[in-house]
Scaffold this motif. Structure first.
Motif, mmCIF file in Angstrom:
data_model
loop_
_atom_site.group_PDB
_atom_site.id
_atom_site.type_symbol
_atom_site.label_atom_id
_atom_site.label_comp_id
_atom_site.label_asym_id
_atom_site.label_seq_id
_atom_site.Cartn_x
_atom_site.Cartn_y
_atom_site.Cartn_z
ATOM 1 N N THR A 50 0.901 -1.322 0.069
ATOM 2 C CA THR A 50 0.086 0.070 0.027
ATOM 3 C C THR A 50 0.875 1.343 0.191
ATOM 4 O OG1 THR A 50 -1.813 -1.301 1.223
ATOM 5 C CG2 THR A 50 -1.718 1.146 1.284
ATOM 6 N N ALA A 51 1.896 1.087 0.852
ATOM 7 C CA ALA A 51 2.795 2.454 0.797
ATOM 8 C C ALA A 51 3.609 2.697 -0.599
ATOM 9 C CB ALA A 51 3.840 2.365 1.806
ATOM 10 N N GLU A 52 3.808 1.420 -1.163
ATOM 11 C CA GLU A 52 4.559 1.510 -2.601
ATOM 12 C C GLU A 52 3.545 2.178 -3.516
ATOM 13 O OE1 GLU A 52 7.933 1.055 -3.090
ATOM 14 O OE2 GLU A 52 8.279 0.499 -1.154
ATOM 15 N N ILE A 53 2.374 1.495 -3.646
ATOM 16 C CA ILE A 53 1.352 1.918 -4.445
ATOM 17 C C ILE A 53 1.015 3.586 -4.445
ATOM 18 C CG2 ILE A 53 -1.111 1.932 -5.100
ATOM 19 C CD1 ILE A 53 -0.819 -1.066 -4.441
ATOM 20 N N LYS A 54 1.032 3.991 -3.053
ATOM 21 C CA LYS A 54 0.947 5.623 -3.012
ATOM 22 C C LYS A 54 2.299 6.163 -3.796
ATOM 23 C CE LYS A 54 -1.342 5.347 1.484
ATOM 24 N NZ LYS A 54 -1.403 5.724 2.806
ATOM 25 N N LEU A 55 3.184 5.821 -3.709
ATOM 26 C CA LEU A 55 4.485 6.509 -4.247
ATOM 27 C C LEU A 55 4.067 6.265 -5.770
ATOM 28 C CD1 LEU A 55 7.203 5.375 -1.984
ATOM 29 C CD2 LEU A 55 6.360 7.667 -2.075
ATOM 30 N N TYR A 56 3.804 5.017 -6.297
ATOM 31 C CA TYR A 56 3.586 4.822 -7.795
ATOM 32 C C TYR A 56 2.530 5.704 -8.202
ATOM 33 C CZ TYR A 56 2.293 2.251 -11.900
ATOM 34 O OH TYR A 56 2.065 2.097 -13.386
ATOM 35 N N ARG B 72 5.002 -8.874 -12.791
ATOM 36 C CA ARG B 72 3.734 -9.485 -13.112
ATOM 37 C C ARG B 72 2.792 -9.441 -12.076
ATOM 38 N NH1 ARG B 72 5.071 -14.111 -17.522
ATOM 39 N NH2 ARG B 72 5.810 -12.633 -19.083
ATOM 40 N N ARG B 73 3.353 -10.012 -10.914
ATOM 41 C CA ARG B 73 2.895 -10.060 -9.500
ATOM 42 C C ARG B 73 2.111 -8.486 -9.235
ATOM 43 N NH1 ARG B 73 4.750 -12.500 -3.881
ATOM 44 N NH2 ARG B 73 2.663 -12.167 -2.560
ATOM 45 N N PHE B 74 2.960 -7.638 -9.525
ATOM 46 C CA PHE B 74 2.812 -6.195 -8.960
ATOM 47 C C PHE B 74 1.620 -5.665 -9.859
ATOM 48 C CE2 PHE B 74 3.567 -1.770 -9.063
ATOM 49 C CZ PHE B 74 3.306 -1.528 -7.947
ATOM 50 N N TYR B 75 1.605 -6.066 -11.202
ATOM 51 C CA TYR B 75 0.645 -5.658 -11.829
ATOM 52 C C TYR B 75 -0.720 -6.161 -11.634
ATOM 53 C CZ TYR B 75 3.798 -2.774 -15.001
ATOM 54 O OH TYR B 75 4.598 -2.065 -15.659
ATOM 55 N N LYS B 76 -0.736 -7.498 -11.252
ATOM 56 C CA LYS B 76 -1.762 -8.164 -10.580
ATOM 57 C C LYS B 76 -2.266 -7.590 -9.495
ATOM 58 C CE LYS B 76 -4.859 -11.205 -10.530
ATOM 59 N NZ LYS B 76 -6.164 -11.449 -11.104
ATOM 60 N N ILE B 77 -1.606 -7.251 -8.610
ATOM 61 C CA ILE B 77 -1.977 -6.449 -7.328
ATOM 62 C C ILE B 77 -2.549 -5.068 -7.653
ATOM 63 C CG2 ILE B 77 -1.204 -5.225 -5.271
ATOM 64 C CD1 ILE B 77 1.166 -7.433 -5.135
ATOM 65 N N LEU B 78 -2.087 -4.187 -8.475
ATOM 66 C CA LEU B 78 -2.634 -3.196 -9.204
ATOM 67 C C LEU B 78 -4.226 -3.240 -9.643
ATOM 68 C CD1 LEU B 78 0.429 -1.320 -10.849
ATOM 69 C CD2 LEU B 78 -0.635 -0.849 -8.566
ATOM 70 N N GLU B 79 -4.176 -4.547 -10.337
ATOM 71 C CA GLU B 79 -5.564 -4.843 -10.814
ATOM 72 C C GLU B 79 -6.515 -5.114 -9.915
ATOM 73 O OE1 GLU B 79 -5.578 -7.813 -13.779
ATOM 74 O OE2 GLU B 79 -4.274 -6.951 -15.193
ATOM 75 N N ASP B 80 -6.070 -5.761 -8.930
ATOM 76 C CA ASP B 80 -6.761 -6.103 -7.860
ATOM 77 C C ASP B 80 -7.342 -4.915 -7.040
ATOM 78 O OD1 ASP B 80 -6.773 -8.788 -8.492
ATOM 79 O OD2 ASP B 80 -5.148 -9.341 -6.971
ATOM 80 N N LYS B 81 -6.438 -4.021 -6.781
ATOM 81 C CA LYS B 81 -6.809 -2.765 -6.087
ATOM 82 C C LYS B 81 -7.469 -1.980 -7.184
ATOM 83 C CE LYS B 81 -3.450 -3.501 -2.408
ATOM 84 N NZ LYS B 81 -3.945 -3.079 -1.047
ATOM 85 N N LYS B 82 -7.634 -2.097 -8.194
ATOM 86 C CA LYS B 82 -8.361 -1.165 -9.256
ATOM 87 C C LYS B 82 -7.362 0.105 -9.360
ATOM 88 C CE LYS B 82 -12.543 -3.176 -8.360
ATOM 89 N NZ LYS B 82 -13.713 -3.371 -7.991
ATOM 90 N N VAL B 83 -6.085 -0.168 -9.501
ATOM 91 C CA VAL B 83 -5.185 1.252 -9.760
ATOM 92 C C VAL B 83 -5.159 1.166 -11.255
ATOM 93 C CG1 VAL B 83 -3.058 2.454 -9.486
ATOM 94 C CG2 VAL B 83 -4.343 1.143 -7.495
ATOM 95 N N GLU B 84 -5.034 2.466 -11.857
ATOM 96 C CA GLU B 84 -4.822 2.511 -13.291
ATOM 97 C C GLU B 84 -3.507 2.453 -13.453
ATOM 98 O OE1 GLU B 84 -6.712 5.809 -15.175
ATOM 99 O OE2 GLU B 84 -8.552 5.530 -13.939
ATOM 100 N N PHE B 85 -3.102 1.765 -14.571
ATOM 101 C CA PHE B 85 -1.758 1.626 -15.099
ATOM 102 C C PHE B 85 -1.693 1.634 -16.717
ATOM 103 C CE2 PHE B 85 -2.932 -2.517 -13.964
ATOM 104 C CZ PHE B 85 -2.504 -3.230 -14.827
ATOM 105 N N THR B 86 -0.426 1.515 -17.072
ATOM 106 C CA THR B 86 -0.455 1.500 -18.611
ATOM 107 C C THR B 86 0.094 0.237 -19.110
ATOM 108 O OG1 THR B 86 0.147 3.810 -18.759
ATOM 109 C CG2 THR B 86 0.635 2.642 -20.679
ATOM 110 N N LYS B 87 -0.666 -0.312 -19.991
ATOM 111 C CA LYS B 87 -0.312 -1.793 -20.331
ATOM 112 C C LYS B 87 0.311 -1.634 -21.793
ATOM 113 C CE LYS B 87 -3.742 -4.754 -18.413
ATOM 114 N NZ LYS B 87 -4.626 -5.701 -18.403
#
Length: 90
Positions: free
Chosen positions: A39-45, A64-79
């Motif tokens: 959660t702390a790292e996602i805030k910085l991201y 890949r695991r980090f991108y899966k975590i982002l998907e689960d937490k519904k954080v937007e990222f560029t694919k």
């Protein structure tokens, strides 16, 4: 060594107070602190202060695991899809 004894006594206390084994308690603690770090790292991201490569290196997980975590937490990222980019170049 005194700190380890305190940790061991706390784990024993949790085992006695709940119906869990020592391994289950340790696993629950690991999950809690891992999620806290993520959660702390996602805030910085989100603030664009850290890149994925730095985060995955700090957390010792794959990208890949980090991108899966982002998907689960519904954080937007560029694919990035390399196959589409290669087709556009030709």
């Amino acid at each position: 060594m005194k700190g380890l004894q305190n940790i061991k006594s706390e784990i024993d206390h949790l085992v006695n107070s709940s119906n869990k084994t020592e391994l289950e308690v340790v696993d629950a603690l690991h999950n809690y602190y891992f999620n806290k770090a993520v959660t702390a790292e996602i805030k910085l991201y989100k603030k664009k202060k850290k890149k994925v490569a730095q985060i995955t290196k700090d957390l010792k997980i794959s990208h890949r695991r980090f991108y899966k975590i982002l998907e689960d937490k519904k954080v937007e990222f560029t694919k990035y899809n390399k196959s589409k980019e290669e087709e556009n170049e030709q």
